[in-house]
Motif scaffolding. Structure first.
Motif, PDB file in Angstrom:
ATOM      1  N   ARG A  42      51.805  35.890  48.512  1.00 45.42           N
ATOM      2  CA  ARG A  42      50.531  36.150  47.827  1.00 45.42           C
ATOM      3  C   ARG A  42      50.044  37.562  48.090  1.00 45.42           C
ATOM      4  O   ARG A  42      49.655  38.282  47.158  1.00 45.42           O
ATOM      5  CB  ARG A  42      49.498  35.135  48.306  1.00 45.42           C
ATOM      6  N   ASP A  43      50.082  37.987  49.354  1.00 49.19           N
ATOM      7  CA  ASP A  43      49.554  39.306  49.707  1.00 49.19           C
ATOM      8  C   ASP A  43      50.392  40.426  49.085  1.00 49.19           C
ATOM      9  O   ASP A  43      49.850  41.404  48.566  1.00 49.19           O
ATOM     10  CB  ASP A  43      49.505  39.456  51.226  1.00 49.19           C
ATOM     11  N   THR A  86      49.795  40.549  45.327  1.00 46.77           N
ATOM     12  CA  THR A  86      48.472  41.110  45.040  1.00 46.77           C
ATOM     13  C   THR A  86      48.504  42.627  45.139  1.00 46.77           C
ATOM     14  O   THR A  86      47.926  43.341  44.296  1.00 46.77           O
ATOM     15  CB  THR A  86      47.429  40.529  46.011  1.00 46.77           C
ATOM     16  N   GLU A  87      49.201  43.153  46.146  1.00 48.77           N
ATOM     17  CA  GLU A  87      49.336  44.609  46.288  1.00 48.77           C
ATOM     18  C   GLU A  87      50.122  45.191  45.112  1.00 48.77           C
ATOM     19  O   GLU A  87      49.781  46.256  44.586  1.00 48.77           O
ATOM     20  CB  GLU A  87      50.042  44.935  47.603  1.00 48.77           C
ATOM     21  N   ALA A 100      47.975  45.446  42.106  1.00 46.57           N
ATOM     22  CA  ALA A 100      47.002  46.535  42.207  1.00 46.57           C
ATOM     23  C   ALA A 100      47.638  47.855  41.768  1.00 46.57           C
ATOM     24  O   ALA A 100      46.965  48.728  41.215  1.00 46.57           O
ATOM     25  CB  ALA A 100      46.481  46.645  43.636  1.00 46.57           C
ATOM     26  N   LEU A 111      52.642  35.121  41.651  1.00 48.57           N
ATOM     27  CA  LEU A 111      51.374  34.990  42.385  1.00 48.57           C
ATOM     28  C   LEU A 111      50.733  33.642  42.116  1.00 48.57           C
ATOM     29  O   LEU A 111      50.217  32.986  43.039  1.00 48.57           O
ATOM     30  CB  LEU A 111      50.431  36.118  41.983  1.00 48.57           C
ATOM     31  N   HIS A 132      49.843  30.817  45.003  1.00 46.43           N
ATOM     32  CA  HIS A 132      48.542  30.151  45.148  1.00 46.43           C
ATOM     33  C   HIS A 132      48.696  28.634  45.059  1.00 46.43           C
ATOM     34  O   HIS A 132      48.057  27.886  45.814  1.00 46.43           O
ATOM     35  CB  HIS A 132      47.590  30.633  44.062  1.00 46.43           C
ATOM     36  N   ASN A 161      42.912  29.398  41.938  1.00 46.25           N
ATOM     37  CA  ASN A 161      43.491  30.743  41.889  1.00 46.25           C
ATOM     38  C   ASN A 161      44.811  30.747  41.128  1.00 46.25           C
ATOM     39  O   ASN A 161      45.132  31.729  40.440  1.00 46.25           O
ATOM     40  CB  ASN A 161      43.701  31.287  43.300  1.00 46.25           C
ATOM     41  N   ALA A 179      45.474  33.124  37.844  1.00 48.85           N
ATOM     42  CA  ALA A 179      46.605  34.054  37.692  1.00 48.85           C
ATOM     43  C   ALA A 179      47.427  33.712  36.456  1.00 48.85           C
ATOM     44  O   ALA A 179      47.892  34.597  35.737  1.00 48.85           O
ATOM     45  CB  ALA A 179      47.477  34.016  38.942  1.00 48.85           C
TER      46      ALA A 179
END
Length: 619
Positions: free
Chosen positions: A422-423, A426-427, A430, A442, A446, A454, A458
């Protein structure tokens, strides 16, 4: 259940798309042609400027404006500039004279002087769209992209059909990576453009091809690019489009013309050879490469491509020798090392591939692709920890590379490290918002972490990015169903069926969801269509039987549920629903027998207590 529709046609191999796209850029850079609009961040092509004014003869007394205008359009720049000067002596407030002077100065390469004149023209007549468009071109020529964009937008605010402003903004949007907006501007800029302005069409066709919209490229270019057309880029784009629609003969014909126009250009010959190889004619590709290497023996990329072609011809020993020769000539050639490693990876030598990829990573300019490929080989070899280490190192070395970050997130998902997945994803998002692969992964992360809201969010972003993808929309429907958002799921499954009316899984799930919401009669046609498509699928049979049971069609319910229970004996729910159908049909002995078998199971299942109560009622 996930039923994938078959593709209706073949697609152009990604490697060929990438190579041909790069070739188009290469040809344009080494031999720009008058028909091609040059990106505004580089230089400005003024060859097809049309010197129209908002109202060039508004003041009939200004005979010098008329003279300057006619001289400018006939290419007599110095006389036009002199005539405009005389007009300004008589009337310093003539916006038309300032615009003509600015245009002539720009054509003469005097951009600073042109800028002053065109700025004055826009001040004197703020409604003169053509002056703003020319002002944008001059700002771009002076390497001022911000003011150039402002001028183009002002031109469009005055005249939304100004083709020059649209074309320039299209090029700027393309340079910035916004292909969708670039296409929109190019399409609008095409309106009202003379048919022989092929350069405008080439800009649009380049983006169509990049988006795999090959049919539109053919419609755009085929009528204006005959075999005698002298621009190799046009033939390259048209040939690529034909290959993309699997019209191999037409595609190869256009690329042959492109190759002839470029003569002995190595890159063009390689593109033609690659096209033949992708079209299933590696022998012809080898012939082209042999001819090229006979005249240019040091063409390293051609030698690497020859090795790949030999491999396609099932000549592994010759391919290996050719790769080794290429590497011996330039031991630190990253492209050669990468392709040689890929050869080993695809021919059952993962350790050798890992060695070569690792040697690339030791070089100071190792690309992100090397990390990506090495991690893939390590993963396929079961070296999951090593693959993770490789991806982490790649992210450290290329911190802004969104794809590496995405692959790291996918790897974490594969190894069930869902929080890390997930992290990382997410990066990645971005850095590159809207990446479909990252959004879907993603959403999955979740879901695995128990955050259905979530996951749904997504997935909704995903379908907004790829609205025509039935499978991704179906995935969203399943999440909405799991999250209890049944009305939303019903609407989503309906959208799936608009994209693919025979999507059996969507038909099945829509029927089940409608019945769960108390709309069994409405659900029945969908259940029947799913059953017709998948008559022996136990899940579809169960849904059909359950919907029939809710709709009061008890014999049909009993028939489908009996078959579902027989095909999937390990599903207690199917047996319980069968017992309900048997009872509702009046076949109480059969219902008792089904319940007895069900209650004899030692496993736990949600309907056990209800099955026990029903059995007691049927004594």
């Amino acid at each position: 259940m996930n039923v994938r529709p078959l593709r209706s046609r073949l697609t152009l191999a990604p490697s060929l798309i990438a190579f041909l796209a790069l070739l188009a850029l290469f040809l344009a850079s080494v031999a720009p042609l008058p028909t091609r609009a040059v990106p505004v961040t580089n230089q400005v092509d003024l060859t097809d400027w049309d010197f129209t004014l908002s109202n060039p003869f508004e003041r009939s007394a200004e005979t010098e404006v008329r003279a300057a205008f006619l001289l400018l359009n006939s290419g007599q720049l110095e006389p036009a500039l002199q005539a405009a000067g005389r007009a300004l002596e008589r009337n310093p407030a003539s916006a038309d004279a300032h615009e003509i002077a600015g245009a002539a100065l720009a054509k003469l390469g005097r951009f600073e002087d042109s800028l002053a004149r065109l700025t004055k023209a826009t001040e004197l007549n703020p409604r003169q769209a053509t002056a703003f468009a020319k002002l944008g071109d001059v700002q771009a020529a002076l390497q001022h992209p911000g003011p150039a964009r402002t001028a183009y937008l002002q031109a469009l605010a005055i005249d939304p059909t100004d083709r020059r402003a649209h074309q320039r903004l299209g090029l700027m949007s393309e340079d910035e990576g916004d292909a969708s907006r670039a296409i929109d501007h190019f399409e609008k800029g095409l309106e009202g453009t003379p048919p022989n302005y092929v350069g405008v069409k080439i800009n649009l066709a380049r983006l169509y091809n990049r988006a795999n919209r090959f049919e539109q490229t053919i419609v755009l270019l085929a009528p204006v690019v005959p075999d005698t057309y002298p621009d190799p880029i046009a033939h390259l784009l048209l040939g690529t489009a034909y290959l993309g629609t699997t019209n191999l003969n037409a595609g190869l014909h256009s690329l042959e013309i492109m190759s002839r126009l470029r003569g002995r250009d190595a890159t063009a010959q390689q593109a033609l050879a690659l096209a033949y190889s992708q079209a299933g004619q590696p022998a012809k590709a080898l012939e082209i490469l042999d001819a090229l290497l006979a005249t240019q023996p040091n063409a390293l990329e051609a030698r690497v491509q020859r090795a790949q072609t030999l491999a396609a011809l099932n000549r592994p020993a010759d391919a290996l020798t050719e790769f080794q020769a290429a590497l011996a000539s330039q031991p630190k050639s990253i492209p050669t090392l990468l392709e040689f490693a890929a050869y080993h990876a695809s021919h059952g030598a993962p350790n050798e591939a890992i060695r070569l990829y690792s040697s690339v990573l030791a070089l100071p300019d190792a690309p992100a692709l090397a990390y990506e490929r090495l991690a893939a080989v390590q993963r396929d070899a079961g070296q999951l920890k090593e693959a993770e280490t490789t991806l982490l190192a790649g992210c450290t070395r290329h911190p802004q590379h969104a794809r590496l970050r995405t692959l790291l997130g996918l790897h974490y998902g594969l190894t069930q490290q869902y929080a890390r997945s997930r992290d990382s994803l997410t990066e990645a998002l971005a850095m590159a918002p809207g990446n479909p692969q990252a959004l879907k992964a993603l959403s999955g992360a979740h879901q695995r972490l128990g955050s259905l809201s979530n996951a749904v969010a997504a997935a909704r972003q995903l379908v907004a990015v790829v609205p025509r993808n039935a499978e991704d929309r179906f995935y969203l429907g399943g999440l909405e169903q799991d999250a209890g958002e049944l009305r939303a799921a019903i609407a989503t499954y309906g959208e799936v069926l608009k994209l693919n009316p025979d999507h059996a899984a969507a038909l099945n799930n829509l029927a089940h969801t409608l019945a769960s919401e108390g709309h069994a009669t409405e659900a029945l046609p969908f259940a029947e269509r799913a059953l017709k498509l998948l008559p022996n699928n136990p899940s579809v049979l169960h849904t059909h039987g359950w919907v029939c049971l809710q709709a009061g069609a008890f014999p049909a319910a009993q028939k489908s549920l009996a078959q579902a229970a027989r095909l999937a004996p390990g599903k207690p729910t199917y047996q319980f629903h069968l017992a309900l159908a048997q009872k509702s049909s009046g076949d109480v002995p059969a219902a008792r027998a089904t319940l007895d078998a069900l209650l004899a199971l030692r496993t736990q299942y949600p309907e056990r207590a209800e099955a026990q109560r029903l059995r007691e009622q049927l004594r």
